[in-house]
Design a protein around this motif. Structure first.
Motif, mmCIF file in Angstrom:
data_model
loop_
_atom_site.group_PDB
_atom_site.id
_atom_site.type_symbol
_atom_site.label_atom_id
_atom_site.label_comp_id
_atom_site.label_asym_id
_atom_site.label_seq_id
_atom_site.Cartn_x
_atom_site.Cartn_y
_atom_site.Cartn_z
ATOM 1 N N ALA A 1 0.868 -1.173 0.000
ATOM 2 C CA ALA A 1 0.000 0.000 0.000
ATOM 3 C C ALA A 1 0.900 1.216 0.000
ATOM 4 N N GLY A 2 1.208 1.716 -1.194
ATOM 5 C CA GLY A 2 2.119 2.834 -1.337
ATOM 6 C C GLY A 2 3.341 2.449 -2.133
ATOM 7 N N ALA A 3 3.941 3.439 -2.785
ATOM 8 C CA ALA A 3 5.139 3.232 -3.593
ATOM 9 C C ALA A 3 6.161 4.290 -3.204
ATOM 10 N N GLY A 4 7.177 4.476 -4.046
ATOM 11 C CA GLY A 4 8.201 5.477 -3.745
ATOM 12 C C GLY A 4 9.535 4.849 -3.411
ATOM 13 N N GLY A 5 10.452 5.661 -2.864
ATOM 14 C CA GLY A 5 11.825 5.237 -2.644
ATOM 15 C C GLY A 5 11.980 4.060 -1.701
ATOM 16 N N ILE A 6 11.347 4.129 -0.524
ATOM 17 C CA ILE A 6 11.451 3.032 0.443
ATOM 18 C C ILE A 6 10.776 1.788 -0.104
ATOM 19 N N ALA A 7 9.623 1.965 -0.745
ATOM 20 C CA ALA A 7 8.906 0.827 -1.322
ATOM 21 C C ALA A 7 9.742 0.152 -2.398
ATOM 22 N N ALA A 8 10.390 0.949 -3.272
ATOM 23 C CA ALA A 8 11.197 0.370 -4.346
ATOM 24 C C ALA A 8 12.392 -0.390 -3.784
ATOM 25 N N ALA A 9 13.030 0.163 -2.750
ATOM 26 C CA ALA A 9 14.160 -0.540 -2.137
ATOM 27 C C ALA A 9 13.704 -1.855 -1.525
ATOM 28 N N THR A 10 12.550 -1.842 -0.866
ATOM 29 C CA THR A 10 11.996 -3.074 -0.302
ATOM 30 C C THR A 10 11.686 -4.075 -1.400
ATOM 31 N N ALA A 11 11.114 -3.580 -2.501
ATOM 32 C CA ALA A 11 10.777 -4.452 -3.622
ATOM 33 C C ALA A 11 12.016 -5.149 -4.174
ATOM 34 N N SER A 12 13.150 -4.463 -4.188
ATOM 35 C CA SER A 12 14.391 -5.068 -4.667
ATOM 36 C C SER A 12 14.804 -6.253 -3.799
ATOM 37 N N PHE A 13 14.722 -6.080 -2.485
ATOM 38 C CA PHE A 13 15.051 -7.186 -1.581
ATOM 39 C C PHE A 13 14.069 -8.341 -1.748
ATOM 40 N N LEU A 14 12.794 -8.020 -1.864
ATOM 41 C CA LEU A 14 11.791 -9.076 -2.013
ATOM 42 C C LEU A 14 11.957 -9.797 -3.339
ATOM 43 N N GLY A 15 12.206 -9.026 -4.405
ATOM 44 C CA GLY A 15 12.403 -9.645 -5.705
ATOM 45 C C GLY A 15 13.600 -10.577 -5.721
ATOM 46 N N ALA A 16 14.688 -10.152 -5.080
ATOM 47 C CA ALA A 16 15.886 -10.989 -5.009
ATOM 48 C C ALA A 16 15.617 -12.286 -4.253
ATOM 49 N N GLY A 17 14.662 -12.240 -3.331
ATOM 50 C CA GLY A 17 14.298 -13.424 -2.572
ATOM 51 C C GLY A 17 13.255 -14.286 -3.254
ATOM 52 N N GLY A 18 12.790 -13.847 -4.430
ATOM 53 C CA GLY A 18 11.830 -14.648 -5.182
ATOM 54 C C GLY A 18 10.379 -14.365 -4.877
ATOM 55 N N ALA A 19 10.100 -13.208 -4.271
ATOM 56 C CA ALA A 19 8.720 -12.865 -3.939
ATOM 57 C C ALA A 19 8.027 -12.186 -5.115
ATOM 58 N N ARG A 20 6.694 -12.097 -5.008
ATOM 59 C CA ARG A 20 5.864 -11.393 -5.989
ATOM 60 C C ARG A 20 5.098 -10.303 -5.252
ATOM 61 N N ILE A 21 4.972 -9.150 -5.877
ATOM 62 C CA ILE A 21 4.361 -8.026 -5.189
ATOM 63 C C ILE A 21 3.205 -7.449 -5.999
ATOM 64 N N VAL A 22 2.254 -6.866 -5.270
ATOM 65 C CA VAL A 22 1.109 -6.171 -5.872
ATOM 66 C C VAL A 22 1.102 -4.773 -5.278
ATOM 67 N N VAL A 23 1.464 -3.780 -6.084
ATOM 68 C CA VAL A 23 1.702 -2.430 -5.590
ATOM 69 C C VAL A 23 0.567 -1.504 -5.994
#
Length: 255
Positions: free
Chosen positions: A12-34
């Motif tokens: 719920a929300g995007a931006g700098g902190i969200a994008a950095a979090t998404a990078s960690f989650l993506g590297a771990g193999g997660a899927r996100i709905v933003v």
């Protein structure tokens, strides 16, 4: 990071902190709905996950609108079949809103109400619609975003500070109420993080004054917060719940 493979995380929300979090989650193999009110911000956050090896989808969502919140949650379920986590990071930090958020005597009540609608009621709405799916799936993790403003006793930003403090109570409520159903709920309280928006909106002198009062030798970076959020969303934090982690270079030191 371990413990994220194939997890479905709603942002719920995007931006700098969200994008950095998404990078960690993506590297771990997660899927996100933003979901975000700005479609390009939502898309950029999803792209950060894809670039790191994950996947995701973006949608336009105003967190203060219950119908839009429900639509985002429904999209996550229809696309991926389940929800494993929720990251609440949205906040009303539009420059006009910040300028109108003064003190308890002078604040424009419309600005106060908008902060309540986005920063607090919005988080309640995401929880209202995400929790049943988390519980039905056997549990999951929620991470809410607070702020160092909760602890600083700021002379301005009364609405922002008050709503962020209330999110702490909401976090502990969810942890206590739904822990036996497998739901963990924690919060992160960032200090001054140098996102693009921070650099544009905060004068250099103000940033310097904050750094002078910080034990660490630098300001925060989005990835500092993202790493903490990713940990809390992962199975590595399986026995961590009801906590507010101050990620602020030591500005806040609590027993």
């Amino acid at each position: 990071m371990e413990g994220l493979r194939d997890k479905v995380i709603v942002f719920a929300g995007a931006g700098g902190i969200a994008a950095a979090t998404a990078s960690f989650l993506g590297a771990g193999g997660a899927r996100i709905v933003v979901g975000d009110v700005v479609d390009t911000s939502a898309e950029a956050t999803v792209q950060a996950a894809r670039d790191a090896g994950g996947d995701g989808i973006a949608t336009v969502t105003d967190i203060a609108d219950e119908n839009q919140v429900k639509r985002q949650i429904d999209l996550a379920i229809s696309t991926y079949g389940r929800i494993d986590g929720l990251f609440n990071v949205a906040a009303d930090i539009h420059p006009d809103s910040v300028a109108r958020d003064t003190d308890a005597v002078g604040i424009d009540l419309a600005a106060w109400q908008r902060s309540l609608d986005v920063n607090l009621t919005g988080y309640l709405l995401t929880l209202k619609h995400a929790l049943p799916h988390l519980i039905a799936g056997g549990g999951g993790s929620v991470v809410n975003t607070l702020s160092g403003a909760v602890y600083a006793g700021m002379p301005d930003k009364v609405a922002y500070s008050a709503t962020k403090a209330a999110i702490g109570a909401l976090t502990r409520h969810v942890a206590r109420r739904h822990g036996k159903e497998g739901v963990r709920c924690n919060g992160v309280a960032p200090g001054l993080v140098m996102t693009r928006q921070t650099e544009l909106n905060l004068p250099e002198g103000f940033r310097d004054s904050i750094l002078a009062a910080t034990p660490a030798s630098r300001h925060g970076r989005p990835e500092d917060i993202g790493a903490t959020v990713a940990f809390l969303l992962s199975d590595l934090a399986a026995w961590t719940t009801g906590q507010i982690l101050c990620v602020d270079g030591g500005t806040t030191m609590r027993a």
